[in-house]
Design an enzyme around this catalytic site. Structure first.
Site, PDB file in Angstrom:
ATOM      1  N   TYR A 199      22.298  -5.723  -4.070  1.00  0.00           N
ATOM      2  CA  TYR A 199      21.142  -6.579  -3.787  1.00  0.00           C
ATOM      3  C   TYR A 199      21.685  -7.965  -3.461  1.00  0.00           C
ATOM      4  O   TYR A 199      22.229  -8.648  -4.321  1.00  0.00           O
ATOM      5  CB  TYR A 199      20.215  -6.591  -5.003  1.00  0.00           C
ATOM      6  CG  TYR A 199      18.934  -7.392  -4.877  1.00  0.00           C
ATOM      7  CD1 TYR A 199      18.550  -8.037  -3.711  1.00  0.00           C
ATOM      8  CD2 TYR A 199      18.082  -7.495  -5.980  1.00  0.00           C
ATOM      9  CE1 TYR A 199      17.380  -8.755  -3.632  1.00  0.00           C
ATOM     10  CE2 TYR A 199      16.903  -8.211  -5.915  1.00  0.00           C
ATOM     11  CZ  TYR A 199      16.548  -8.839  -4.737  1.00  0.00           C
ATOM     12  OH  TYR A 199      15.383  -9.556  -4.673  1.00  0.00           O
ATOM     13  N   THR A 241      12.892  -8.949  -7.744  1.00  0.00           N
ATOM     14  CA  THR A 241      12.379 -10.304  -7.950  1.00  0.00           C
ATOM     15  C   THR A 241      10.900 -10.269  -8.303  1.00  0.00           C
ATOM     16  O   THR A 241      10.448 -10.956  -9.228  1.00  0.00           O
ATOM     17  CB  THR A 241      12.618 -11.156  -6.699  1.00  0.00           C
ATOM     18  OG1 THR A 241      14.025 -11.196  -6.423  1.00  0.00           O
ATOM     19  CG2 THR A 241      12.113 -12.576  -6.901  1.00  0.00           C
ATOM     20  N   TYR A 265      24.342 -17.439 -11.587  1.00  0.00           N
ATOM     21  CA  TYR A 265      24.660 -18.645 -12.346  1.00  0.00           C
ATOM     22  C   TYR A 265      26.109 -19.070 -12.124  1.00  0.00           C
ATOM     23  O   TYR A 265      26.367 -20.139 -11.600  1.00  0.00           O
ATOM     24  CB  TYR A 265      24.357 -18.505 -13.845  1.00  0.00           C
ATOM     25  CG  TYR A 265      24.529 -19.828 -14.575  1.00  0.00           C
ATOM     26  CD1 TYR A 265      23.522 -20.795 -14.520  1.00  0.00           C
ATOM     27  CD2 TYR A 265      25.693 -20.122 -15.269  1.00  0.00           C
ATOM     28  CE1 TYR A 265      23.696 -22.029 -15.143  1.00  0.00           C
ATOM     29  CE2 TYR A 265      25.867 -21.352 -15.893  1.00  0.00           C
ATOM     30  CZ  TYR A 265      24.864 -22.296 -15.834  1.00  0.00           C
ATOM     31  OH  TYR A 265      25.037 -23.510 -16.438  1.00  0.00           O
ATOM     32  N   LYS A 280      20.421  -3.891  -0.159  1.00  0.00           N
ATOM     33  CA  LYS A 280      19.124  -4.513   0.072  1.00  0.00           C
ATOM     34  C   LYS A 280      19.381  -5.984   0.347  1.00  0.00           C
ATOM     35  O   LYS A 280      19.893  -6.713  -0.505  1.00  0.00           O
ATOM     36  CB  LYS A 280      18.228  -4.330  -1.151  1.00  0.00           C
ATOM     37  CG  LYS A 280      16.804  -4.862  -0.936  1.00  0.00           C
ATOM     38  CD  LYS A 280      16.544  -6.078  -1.754  1.00  0.00           C
ATOM     39  CE  LYS A 280      15.091  -6.516  -1.609  1.00  0.00           C
ATOM     40  NZ  LYS A 280      14.785  -7.761  -2.346  1.00  0.00           N
TER      41      LYS A 280
END
Length: 302
Positions: A143, A56, A117, A171
């Site tokens: 993730y 990110t 999305y 993660k």
């Protein structure tokens, strides 16, 4: 670390502090590979045990496919610690292509954010990770950040993904402590990385082996000291340092989303310039920058 029970390839050692390194932009807003690599080396010099480009903080979702590849190449060439590169995308096809490229240039693992999305059901999630793991010979890390992707993995789904050959760890940025605790308990062969600066100490207490810390992008020494204190059995010192991380995190969260990391980096007066954020993200204004500098100086980290 040991290999997962379902994979004969040993995982890279991504324990310790694993900053989600930034993507630098030049004055024209183009990716600056040299400054991106310099930032990765900066956190390694500060004691980071591994690096995670294109998370990110790396603004991966705002980059073109070619830019993403240049970032992976630059960071992999620059550092001598394990590199686990973000390769996630909304589609399985694009994720696999990103993973194949990353593996081809020498990364030590790939980090695959859940597709975003479109809603994702259990069968779709398992098939997605199966396809990525089958395409590359490096360990795959899931993730999990449902607040950004809109897709949360159930514990049952994670268990099925964990059983896939090639899946090494997760993660977690869900900030859902009960979920993370149960995930660690149910999947003892996986490596878990905690992905929120608010839960570094708590993540270690739960059994996470690594800290993916945005604060460590600016102040790697602070987070390394926290990890080392915990590893040495000095939990009081680790908790004290977690309190400092809380304060630094709060200071850097002022202003626009994610602007704090790059602004704070500029205040450290490094020999590289990571530039601003890519639109529609935006940087701090002058007043916010001045307030951040005041806070960080009062905290004694500048």
């Amino acid at each position: 670390m040991t290999p997962t029970s379902s994979d004969t390839t040993a995982s890279p050692d991504v324990s310790g502090v694993v900053p989600p390194t930034v993507t630098a932009f030049d004055g024209n807003g183009d990716v600056d590979p040299d400054a991106t690599a310099a930032h990765a080396q900066f956190v390694v010099d500060g004691g980071a045990n591994a690096v995670f480009p294109l998370g990110t903080n790396g603004e991966f979702a705002l980059l073109t496919a070619g830019e993403r590849r240049r970032v992976v190449e630059a960071v992999t060439d620059a550092v001598d610690v394990p590199v686990i590169a973000g390769v996630g995308a909304p589609s399985t096809r694009e994720t696999v292509a990103n993973a194949e490229h990353a593996a081809s240039v020498g990364v030590d693992g790939v980090v695959v954010v859940t597709p975003y999305y479109y809603p994702l059901d259990e069968e779709g999630a398992v098939a997605h990770y199966r396809s990525v793991a089958a395409a590359v010979d490096v360990p795959v890390y899931v993730y999990h950040i449902p607040s950004k992707t809109g897709n949360e993995l159930s514990l049952e789904t994670l268990g099925r993904i964990a059983a896939l050959d090639g899946v090494a760890g997760l993660k977690d940025s869900s900030k859902d402590v009960p979920w993370l605790a149960q995930a660690i308990d149910a999947n003892p062969d996986m490596d878990f990385l905690v992905g929120s600066d608010s839960l570094l100490f708590a993540g270690l207490e739960l059994g996470c082996t690594g800290l993916v810390s945005a604060v460590a992008n600016v102040f790697p020494e602070l987070v390394v000291d926290l990890y080392d204190a915990y590893a040495a059995g000095d939990e009081d010192e680790a908790q004290r340092l977690q309190s400092t991380v809380f304060d630094v995190r709060s200071a850097m969260k002022r202003g626009p989303y994610m602007a704090g990391v790059k602004t704070a980096l500029s205040l450290r007066e490094t020999d590289f310039d990571v530039g601003g954020l890519r639109a529609p993200l935006r940087t701090m204004d002058d007043a916010q920058r001045a307030a951040l500098e005041t806070d960080l100086r009062e905290l004694g980290v500048l």
